[in-house]
Design an enzyme around this catalytic site. Structure first.
Site, PDB file in Angstrom:
ATOM      1  N   GLU A   1     105.160  57.946  55.321  1.00 52.52           N
ATOM      2  CA  GLU A   1     105.293  56.962  56.705  1.00 52.52           C
ATOM      3  C   GLU A   1     105.312  55.674  55.836  1.00 52.52           C
ATOM      4  O   GLU A   1     105.409  54.609  56.633  1.00 52.52           O
ATOM      5  CB  GLU A   1     103.976  57.230  57.520  1.00 52.52           C
ATOM      6  CG  GLU A   1     104.297  58.459  58.296  1.00 52.52           C
ATOM      7  CD  GLU A   1     103.339  58.599  59.361  1.00 52.52           C
ATOM      8  OE1 GLU A   1     103.394  57.838  60.353  1.00 52.52           O
ATOM      9  OE2 GLU A   1     102.404  59.148  59.364  1.00 52.52           O
TER      10      GLU A   1
ATOM     11  N   LYS B   1      82.304  69.547  52.023  1.00 52.55           N
ATOM     12  CA  LYS B   1      81.188  69.814  53.002  1.00 52.55           C
ATOM     13  C   LYS B   1      81.822  69.448  54.315  1.00 52.55           C
ATOM     14  O   LYS B   1      82.386  68.505  54.489  1.00 52.55           O
ATOM     15  CB  LYS B   1      79.979  68.963  52.688  1.00 52.55           C
ATOM     16  CG  LYS B   1      78.802  69.328  53.499  1.00 52.55           C
ATOM     17  CD  LYS B   1      77.608  68.683  53.145  1.00 52.55           C
ATOM     18  CE  LYS B   1      76.449  68.953  53.936  1.00 52.55           C
ATOM     19  NZ  LYS B   1      75.199  68.315  53.825  1.00 52.55           N
TER      20      LYS B   1
ATOM     21  N   TYR C   1      62.528  66.802  56.132  1.00 52.95           N
ATOM     22  CA  TYR C   1      61.757  67.144  54.825  1.00 52.95           C
ATOM     23  C   TYR C   1      62.126  66.260  54.095  1.00 52.95           C
ATOM     24  O   TYR C   1      62.933  65.335  53.932  1.00 52.95           O
ATOM     25  CB  TYR C   1      62.426  68.549  54.405  1.00 52.95           C
ATOM     26  CG  TYR C   1      64.029  68.400  54.108  1.00 52.95           C
ATOM     27  CD1 TYR C   1      64.901  68.624  55.256  1.00 52.95           C
ATOM     28  CD2 TYR C   1      64.234  68.111  52.682  1.00 52.95           C
ATOM     29  CE1 TYR C   1      66.306  68.545  55.029  1.00 52.95           C
ATOM     30  CE2 TYR C   1      65.784  67.893  52.595  1.00 52.95           C
ATOM     31  CZ  TYR C   1      66.678  68.116  53.848  1.00 52.95           C
ATOM     32  OH  TYR C   1      68.109  67.957  53.572  1.00 52.95           O
TER      33      TYR C   1
ATOM     34  N   THR D   1      68.198  69.221  48.755  1.00 57.97           N
ATOM     35  CA  THR D   1      67.610  69.949  49.725  1.00 57.97           C
ATOM     36  C   THR D   1      67.034  71.270  49.105  1.00 57.97           C
ATOM     37  O   THR D   1      65.862  71.772  49.341  1.00 57.97           O
ATOM     38  CB  THR D   1      68.235  70.247  50.898  1.00 57.97           C
ATOM     39  OG1 THR D   1      68.885  69.186  51.337  1.00 57.97           O
ATOM     40  CG2 THR D   1      67.559  71.394  51.761  1.00 57.97           C
TER      41      THR D   1
ATOM     42  N   THR E   1      73.445  68.890  48.561  1.00 54.41           N
ATOM     43  CA  THR E   1      75.020  69.131  49.195  1.00 54.41           C
ATOM     44  C   THR E   1      75.653  68.005  49.409  1.00 54.41           C
ATOM     45  O   THR E   1      77.103  68.146  49.488  1.00 54.41           O
ATOM     46  CB  THR E   1      75.106  70.281  50.280  1.00 54.41           C
ATOM     47  OG1 THR E   1      74.063  69.707  51.345  1.00 54.41           O
ATOM     48  CG2 THR E   1      74.200  71.476  49.909  1.00 54.41           C
ATOM     49  N   ASP E   2      75.184  66.910  49.862  1.00 53.49           N
ATOM     50  CA  ASP E   2      75.894  65.653  50.554  1.00 53.49           C
ATOM     51  C   ASP E   2      76.957  65.340  49.574  1.00 53.49           C
ATOM     52  O   ASP E   2      78.071  65.037  50.063  1.00 53.49           O
ATOM     53  CB  ASP E   2      74.895  64.555  50.859  1.00 53.49           C
ATOM     54  CG  ASP E   2      74.136  65.007  52.056  1.00 53.49           C
ATOM     55  OD1 ASP E   2      74.229  65.968  52.733  1.00 53.49           O
ATOM     56  OD2 ASP E   2      73.014  64.187  52.344  1.00 53.49           O
TER      57      ASP E   2
END
Ligand code: ASP
Length: 360
Positions: A317, A196, A57, A44, A123-124
């Site tokens: 567990e 994120k 975009y 982006t 950023t993903d």
């Protein structure tokens, strides 16, 4: 002053005047700026939309030069060169691109005339690339990833200041030796801990368990934390001769999960499976059995968690010793996948792999 001296000083001034490149360093202050290479991958931060208020975009539509032109003053803090490594939204980031990027960083940082690297990235999946680089870059010099949540054409675009701050961190000698860093919205994160947390907010990255490495503001930095895990020059992972990474899948656990997803992953050639488990890395009985079947076929199963913070403990567990599983400790599923893929580059026992999860 003798005539001879006067003549020699005149000659020196003439040489400097004629050819500023040969002037002593002080005569040209820009020569003293640190050198940073910006490696662009897309995202982006390089995105553009037809209007400033449009949510949709295209990622990776803007070149490095155009990005730099939007950041006044950036050339006053560093001599900057740019290279385009890829131009993708980071949803399309691949191990192939990560390997190309890491190898290029290792070459650049071995040069005396490069002081730091900034990687522009979506950023993903930024946390995955940051963690991958954290494990395979062989230098103490700063490597800083940066992105933005808003495209370059948006109202209040966050990319220009993020990029300025990232360069400010990359030239800071205090950034050295802290592993690969991520700079977004005035915060400096370590590659191990950040994640994120918001699909749209500018303040999306958090480092929930360990906190920030530091803060930055208009190029001024304050570092107050050094990540305790091994990284970069302390890391044993070497991708120099590697052109392909092993397949490692992530499977998300939910109430009444279908165990055949685990069987399908094994049948399709996964060498490792990361379970994004519920709670402390748990899964329903049928899936536990499927995971045991996978282990018996030679697949390494790592239990991580779909929960945003906390660690996954060994034998808490689930009986990892009996089932021969690995617990991810503090790594979330997407970073556990990166570490497991690197671990699988050479034969290692389950307990050796478990140990990697404690030290990286
Ligand atoms: N999809 C974009 C990417 O990761 C989102 C962003 O950069 O914020 O490339």
């Amino acid at each position: 002053m003798t005539r001879k001296w006067r003549f020699e000083i005149l000659l020196l001034l003439l040489v400097i005047f004629e050819n500023p490149d040969r002037a002593p360093a002080q005569a040209n202050p820009s020569k003293k700026l640190p050198s940073v290479v910006i490696l662009a991958t897309g995202g982006t931060i390089a995105g553009a939309a037809p209007t400033g208020t449009q949510a949709s975009y295209t990622s990776g539509a803007v070149t490095i030069d155009a990005m730099l032109a939007a950041v006044p003053g950036i050339k006053d803090i560093a001599n900057i060169k740019g290279e385009q490594i890829s131009n993708v939204g980071s949803q399309d980031m691949t191990f192939e691109i990560m390997l190309t990027l890491a190898k290029r960083i290792n070459v650049l940082l071995s040069q005396n005339d490069v002081d730091g690297i900034v990687v522009t990235h979506g950023t993903d999946t930024m946390e995955e690339t940051a963690f991958f680089l954290n494990l395979v870059v062989k230098s103490e010099k700063p490597v800083v990833l940066v992105g933005s949540m808003r495209p370059s054409t948006a109202l209040s675009a966050d990319g220009p200041l993020n990029l300025f701050n990232a360069v400010g961190v990359a030239v800071d000698p205090n950034a050295k030796g802290r592993g690969v860093l991520v700079v977004m919205n005035d915060w400096i994160h370590g590659a191990h801990s950040l994640t994120k947390t918001s699909t749209t907010a500018v303040q999306t990255f958090m480092s929930p368990l360990r906190g920030l490495v530091g803060i930055c503001n208009y190029g001024k930095n304050d570092f107050f934390n050094t990540p305790p895990w091994k990284h970069t020059t302390g890391s044993e992972f070497d991708i120099a001769g590697i052109s392909r990474m092993p397949r490692v899948d992530i499977l998300y656990v939910y109430a009444d999960m279908s165990p055949d997803l685990i069987d399908a992953s094994t049948a399709n050639g996964a060498k490792g499976i990361v379970i994004a488990g519920v709670g402390n890395g748990n899964m329903n009985k049928a899936s536990l059995e499927a995971a045991e079947r996978a282990v018996k076929k030679g697949v390494v199963v790592v239990r991580s968690s779909r929960v945003a913070t906390g660690s996954v403990g060994r034998n808490v567990e689930v009986n990892d010793d009996e089932m021969n599983f690995v617990a991810s400790d503090e790594l979330n599923p997407q970073k556990a996948r990166i570490l497991l893929a690197l671990a699988l580059l050479k034969p290692r026992s389950t307990s050796e792999i478990q140990n990697l999860f404690y030290i990286y």
